[in-house]
Design an enzyme around this catalytic site. Structure first.
Site, short mmCIF file in Angstrom:
data_model
loop_
_atom_site.label_atom_id
_atom_site.label_comp_id
_atom_site.label_asym_id
_atom_site.label_seq_id
_atom_site.Cartn_x
_atom_site.Cartn_y
_atom_site.Cartn_z
N ASP A 1 0.65 -1.00 -0.31
CA ASP A 1 -0.09 0.26 -0.44
C ASP A 1 0.49 1.34 -0.34
O ASP A 1 2.26 1.23 0.79
CB ASP A 1 -0.93 0.30 1.13
CG ASP A 1 -1.99 -0.68 1.16
OD1 ASP A 1 -2.27 -1.89 0.15
OD2 ASP A 1 -2.31 -1.47 1.97
N ASP B 1 -14.03 -5.88 -3.03
CA ASP B 1 -14.31 -6.14 -1.68
C ASP B 1 -15.72 -6.47 -1.57
O ASP B 1 -16.75 -6.30 -2.17
CB ASP B 1 -14.05 -4.72 -1.43
CG ASP B 1 -12.52 -4.11 -1.32
OD1 ASP B 1 -11.37 -5.18 -0.96
OD2 ASP B 1 -12.56 -3.32 -1.02
#
Lengths: 211, 259
Positions: free
Chosen positions: B11, B130
């Site tokens: 990330d 997701d």
């Protein structure tokens, strides 16, 4: 200087980045005169056979490719570049360059490995059993794997042109060698150290295979 | 036969890793290029970057990171995070990424999947999903619902149907993240992974929940995943990629062990 053929196919820069890492000067170009002067030619490519052939013809590069192979200039086809050197492709029934006799086929829709259905495209790391001793494949570890992304594979008419085989539901030809031409279905520029070694071998190759 | 892929996920915010990565006891590396190099040398099969930057400046910094990563590692990597248009996809691909992933914006505008696949080929387009477990309803028959905005917003779409729609639109791969399992280090969501992987003809990367090698073994066998995303378990150096691969190989999972 290594000439990388620019025919508006995807991902040419990844090959030139790998060559830069290996300290091998290269140029990405569609200029035939510049490519004529190059010591080696790399014919990479991601995309579709039809578009690739149309772009090559438009730029006069289809004839140049045949000429370089006849003149025994070392030439490396990668992925799509390893397919359109054959006579024709099942991808939209495209007439290809006809440098090596054979057909480019689509993976059958129902591929199985024992119990599991295999996915298309064949995308990921797989091994190559090299069946020809060749300077470009010299020194590669036997257990080396290479990165593949494709839905079509080459089926040479003459088994003697095949230099390496891979299994994915079926056994298919993943490397080809004839004269000064070497072609691989996988991406050496994205295959870590064994891939870089193959590229380095190619850059140092004189186009002959005495073995 | 093809090896199962082990994929570390990094990330990035404003060009720096958002979680410190400890490669040795004392060194904390915040540079994504160095982290990518380290995982490449450890035997990662691919790397996933999520750019969680919101600003335009941050995006330009990310493109520079992508370019430097492409000059440093020679395995495939993907970049995702906030990509809305084909033009933004093009920038990332030209900077050197093999694949781009779309998530929230593909839910809002599914056409971006088809446009991306037409422009660059399906192999370039990864759908990030997701997913949250909910009670099954008529609208969500599988009991797995798509959520966006980092898991905060349910959108009323069934996960399996969305995966199949995305495949039809031209997605070349699915990165499937379980919001329930994410960050728990308690194992992947096996039922969800098995359902999506069996329900589509494109490769599925399992994401969310990896804490130990057994979890990867489970998701790559019972879960039928083609690849497994890992983060904390390697970022905090609890395990090396080689240790994970040794464990998988000992349990008859084919993994790439020479690089």
């Amino acid at each position: 200087m290594i000439g990388i053929i620019d025919y508006r196919a995807g991902n040419l820069t990844s090959v030139s980045r790998a060559l830069a890492f290996l300290n091998e000067p290269s140029v990405i170009t569609d200029d035939r005169e510049l490519l004529d002067q190059a010591s080696h030619i790399i014919f990479p490519g991601v995309g579709t056979a039809g578009t690739a052939m149309a772009n090559l013809k438009e730029k006069g590069l289809a004839d140049s490719l045949r000429k370089w192979v006849q003149a025994k200039k070392p030439l490396l086809g990668i992925c799509l570049g390893s397919q359109i050197i054959f006579d024709k492709s099942e991808e939209a029934e495209t007439q290809c360059l006809g440098i090596i006799p054979g057909v480019v086929r689509r993976f059958p829709p129902e591929l199985h490995d024992g119990t599991q259905r295999l996915k298309i495209p064949h995308m990921g790391w797989n091994s190559v059993a090299f069946t020809k001793s060749h300077p470009v494949f010299a020194g590669l570890p036997e257990e080396a794997e290479f990165y593949f992304v494709h839905s079509f594979y080459a089926d040479p008419a003459d088994a003697a042109d095949a230099a390496g085989w891979t299994e994915y539901g079926i056994k298919f030809c993943s490397a080809v060698a004839r004269g000064s031409l070497v072609a691989v279905q996988f991406h050496p520029e994205k295959s870590g150290r064994p891939g870089l070694m193959l590229l380095k071998n190619f850059c140092r190759w004189n186009g002959k295979n005495d073995e | 036969m093809m090896s199962k892929r082990i994929i570390p996920c990094l990330d990035v915010r404003d060009g720096r890793l958002t979680k410190g990565i400890k490669f040795t006891q004392n060194v904390d590396i915040g540079d994504p290029v160095e982290a990518a190099r380290n995982y490449y040398e450890q035997g990662a099969d691919e790397i996933v970057f999520y750019d969680i930057t919101a600003s335009a400046e941050g995006r330009a910094i990310m493109l520079d990171v992508v370019k430097r990563v492409a000059e440093t590692i020679f395995i495939p990597f993907s970049v995702g995070g906030g990509i809305k248009t084909v033009e933004e996809m093009r920038e990332v691909i030209l900077a050197g990424a093999e694949k781009v992933s779309v998530n929230t914006w593909a839910v809002k505008n599914p056409g971006i999947i088809a446009e991306g696949a037409r422009a660059f080929g399906s192999q370039c387009i990864v759908l990030g999903m997701d997913v949250k477990k909910v009670p099954p309803t008529k609208q969500i028959p599988t009991g797995y619902e798509i959520v966006i905005n980092g898991g905060r917003t349910p959108v009323g779409m069934d996960a399996l149907r969305w995966a199949q729609d995305a495949e039809r639109l031209g997605a070349g791969e699915i990165c499937l993240n379980s919001i329930d399992a994410d960050g728990m280090q308690d194992g992947y969501e096996l039922n969800l992974t098995e359902m999506i992987s069996s329900g589509v003809g494109i490769p599925v990367i399992a994401s969310g929940g990896a804490g130990k090698p057994q979890h990867l073994l489970d998701v790559l066998t019972k879960g039928k995943a083609d690849a497994a995303l890992i983060a904390s378990m390697v970022h905090y150096r609890t395990y090396t990629i080689a240790e994970i691969k040794d464990f998988l190989a000992d349990n008859n999972v084919l993994v790439r062990r020479s690089w």
